[in-house]
Design a protein around this motif. Sequence first.
Motif, PDB file in Angstrom:
ATOM      1  N   ARG A   1      -1.273  -7.222   4.164  1.00 18.83           N
ATOM      2  CA  ARG A   1       0.138  -7.756   4.028  1.00 18.83           C
ATOM      3  C   ARG A   1       0.606  -6.627   3.138  1.00 18.83           C
ATOM      4  O   ARG A   1       1.781  -6.086   3.386  1.00 18.83           O
ATOM      5  CB  ARG A   1       0.511  -9.082   3.614  1.00 18.83           C
ATOM      6  N   ALA A   2      -0.144  -6.260   2.001  1.00 16.36           N
ATOM      7  CA  ALA A   2       0.438  -5.367   0.732  1.00 16.36           C
ATOM      8  C   ALA A   2       0.371  -3.801   1.647  1.00 16.36           C
ATOM      9  O   ALA A   2       1.564  -3.270   1.517  1.00 16.36           O
ATOM     10  CB  ALA A   2      -0.567  -5.376  -0.172  1.00 16.36           C
ATOM     11  N   VAL A   3      -0.635  -3.330   2.301  1.00 14.07           N
ATOM     12  CA  VAL A   3      -0.550  -2.098   2.953  1.00 14.07           C
ATOM     13  C   VAL A   3       0.720  -2.148   3.842  1.00 14.07           C
ATOM     14  O   VAL A   3       1.392  -1.034   4.020  1.00 14.07           O
ATOM     15  CB  VAL A   3      -1.775  -1.697   3.438  1.00 14.07           C
ATOM     16  N   ALA A   4       0.650  -3.203   4.587  1.00 12.71           N
ATOM     17  CA  ALA A   4       1.752  -3.177   5.679  1.00 12.71           C
ATOM     18  C   ALA A   4       2.999  -2.985   5.194  1.00 12.71           C
ATOM     19  O   ALA A   4       4.010  -2.257   5.810  1.00 12.71           O
ATOM     20  CB  ALA A   4       1.701  -4.414   6.693  1.00 12.71           C
ATOM     21  N   SER A   5       3.416  -3.796   4.058  1.00 12.28           N
ATOM     22  CA  SER A   5       4.837  -3.777   3.453  1.00 12.28           C
ATOM     23  C   SER A   5       4.962  -2.221   2.894  1.00 12.28           C
ATOM     24  O   SER A   5       6.224  -1.869   3.083  1.00 12.28           O
ATOM     25  CB  SER A   5       4.624  -4.665   2.230  1.00 12.28           C
ATOM     26  N   ALA A   6       3.996  -1.877   2.194  1.00 14.46           N
ATOM     27  CA  ALA A   6       4.044  -0.524   1.507  1.00 14.46           C
ATOM     28  C   ALA A   6       4.320   0.592   2.518  1.00 14.46           C
ATOM     29  O   ALA A   6       5.250   1.566   2.410  1.00 14.46           O
ATOM     30  CB  ALA A   6       2.959  -0.080   0.751  1.00 14.46           C
ATOM     31  N   LEU A   7       3.697   0.784   3.659  1.00 17.54           N
ATOM     32  CA  LEU A   7       3.765   1.681   4.793  1.00 17.54           C
ATOM     33  C   LEU A   7       5.326   1.407   5.394  1.00 17.54           C
ATOM     34  O   LEU A   7       5.791   2.532   5.883  1.00 17.54           O
ATOM     35  CB  LEU A   7       2.750   1.667   5.900  1.00 17.54           C
ATOM     36  N   GLU A   8       5.637   0.240   5.719  1.00 19.42           N
ATOM     37  CA  GLU A   8       6.976  -0.179   6.127  1.00 19.42           C
ATOM     38  C   GLU A   8       7.987   0.549   5.224  1.00 19.42           C
ATOM     39  O   GLU A   8       8.939   1.384   5.475  1.00 19.42           O
ATOM     40  CB  GLU A   8       7.318  -1.512   6.230  1.00 19.42           C
ATOM     41  N   GLY A   9       7.920   0.389   3.879  1.00 20.64           N
ATOM     42  CA  GLY A   9       8.800   0.999   2.997  1.00 20.64           C
ATOM     43  C   GLY A   9       8.870   2.481   2.851  1.00 20.64           C
ATOM     44  O   GLY A   9       9.922   3.181   2.927  1.00 20.64           O
ATOM     45  N   ILE A  10       7.661   2.969   2.858  1.00 23.38           N
ATOM     46  CA  ILE A  10       7.657   4.512   3.116  1.00 23.38           C
ATOM     47  C   ILE A  10       8.030   4.776   4.516  1.00 23.38           C
ATOM     48  O   ILE A  10       8.706   6.098   4.291  1.00 23.38           O
ATOM     49  CB  ILE A  10       6.278   4.847   2.932  1.00 23.38           C
ATOM     50  N   CYS A  11       7.970   4.453   5.250  1.00 24.78           N
ATOM     51  CA  CYS A  11       8.452   4.742   6.714  1.00 24.78           C
ATOM     52  C   CYS A  11      10.020   4.688   6.542  1.00 24.78           C
ATOM     53  O   CYS A  11      10.720   5.381   7.252  1.00 24.78           O
ATOM     54  CB  CYS A  11       8.048   4.106   7.853  1.00 24.78           C
ATOM     55  N   ARG A  12      10.419   3.591   6.133  1.00 20.57           N
ATOM     56  CA  ARG A  12      12.173   3.664   5.923  1.00 20.57           C
ATOM     57  C   ARG A  12      12.672   4.558   5.037  1.00 20.57           C
ATOM     58  O   ARG A  12      13.700   5.009   5.096  1.00 20.57           O
ATOM     59  CB  ARG A  12      12.491   2.173   5.300  1.00 20.57           C
TER      60      ARG A  12
ATOM     61  N   PRO B   1      10.906   7.948   3.360  1.00 20.25           N
ATOM     62  CA  PRO B   1       9.813   8.975   3.246  1.00 20.25           C
ATOM     63  C   PRO B   1       9.702   9.466   1.814  1.00 20.25           C
ATOM     64  O   PRO B   1       8.938  10.063   1.179  1.00 20.25           O
ATOM     65  CB  PRO B   1       9.820   9.896   4.305  1.00 20.25           C
ATOM     66  N   ASN B   2      10.829   9.785   1.268  1.00 23.86           N
ATOM     67  CA  ASN B   2      10.959  10.398  -0.344  1.00 23.86           C
ATOM     68  C   ASN B   2      10.350   9.331  -1.330  1.00 23.86           C
ATOM     69  O   ASN B   2      10.188   9.555  -2.425  1.00 23.86           O
ATOM     70  CB  ASN B   2      12.362  10.672  -0.557  1.00 23.86           C
TER      71      ASN B   2
ATOM     72  N   ALA C   1       6.322   6.974  -5.222  1.00 28.47           N
ATOM     73  CA  ALA C   1       6.833   5.715  -5.874  1.00 28.47           C
ATOM     74  C   ALA C   1       5.997   4.423  -5.500  1.00 28.47           C
ATOM     75  O   ALA C   1       5.925   3.504  -6.243  1.00 28.47           O
ATOM     76  CB  ALA C   1       8.262   5.424  -6.199  1.00 28.47           C
ATOM     77  N   VAL C   2       5.868   4.364  -4.191  1.00 26.92           N
ATOM     78  CA  VAL C   2       5.284   3.235  -3.480  1.00 26.92           C
ATOM     79  C   VAL C   2       3.727   3.361  -3.560  1.00 26.92           C
ATOM     80  O   VAL C   2       3.226   2.267  -3.600  1.00 26.92           O
ATOM     81  CB  VAL C   2       5.737   2.942  -2.197  1.00 26.92           C
ATOM     82  N   PHE C   3       3.081   4.474  -3.553  1.00 28.46           N
ATOM     83  CA  PHE C   3       1.590   4.695  -3.413  1.00 28.46           C
ATOM     84  C   PHE C   3       0.883   4.244  -4.391  1.00 28.46           C
ATOM     85  O   PHE C   3      -0.004   3.497  -4.139  1.00 28.46           O
ATOM     86  CB  PHE C   3       1.579   5.951  -2.936  1.00 28.46           C
ATOM     87  N   THR C   4       1.305   4.623  -5.729  1.00 28.67           N
ATOM     88  CA  THR C   4       0.501   4.136  -6.807  1.00 28.67           C
ATOM     89  C   THR C   4       0.360   2.523  -6.909  1.00 28.67           C
ATOM     90  O   THR C   4      -0.649   1.959  -7.384  1.00 28.67           O
ATOM     91  CB  THR C   4       0.905   4.727  -8.128  1.00 28.67           C
TER      92      THR C   4
END
Length: 109
Positions: free
Chosen positions: A61-72, A74-75, A79-82
């Motif tokens: 769930r954590a990775v899915a949410s982070a990737l969803e935020g990055i997809c929305r 990309p800049n 800030a999300v990866f770390t």
Amino acid sequence: MSKRIVAPIAALVAFLVPALALAAPAAEAEAAAAPANMGVAIAMALAIGLAALGGGLGQGRAVASALEGICRNPNSSSAVFTPMLIGLAFIESLVIFAFLISFILNGRL
């Protein structure tokens, strides 16, 4: 059969079969102390199984949410990866903590 029926049955089988295998007494001489050992063995198996299940679901769930935020946006990937990696490390540390508790319980067998 539907997925809603098969998934819980598969999960029960996956977690209860190792519990039963660990709960079996090692020898006939230890049969008198089997009820106490059986409880510890079941606790060990459930600790490892539930920690792995919860850790896997939490990390997914954590990775899915982070990737969803990055997809929305990309800049925001830097800030999300770390924080995502730090969160994954905390989740994994809880799983390792449960694994250590199961080894401590193994010493009581």
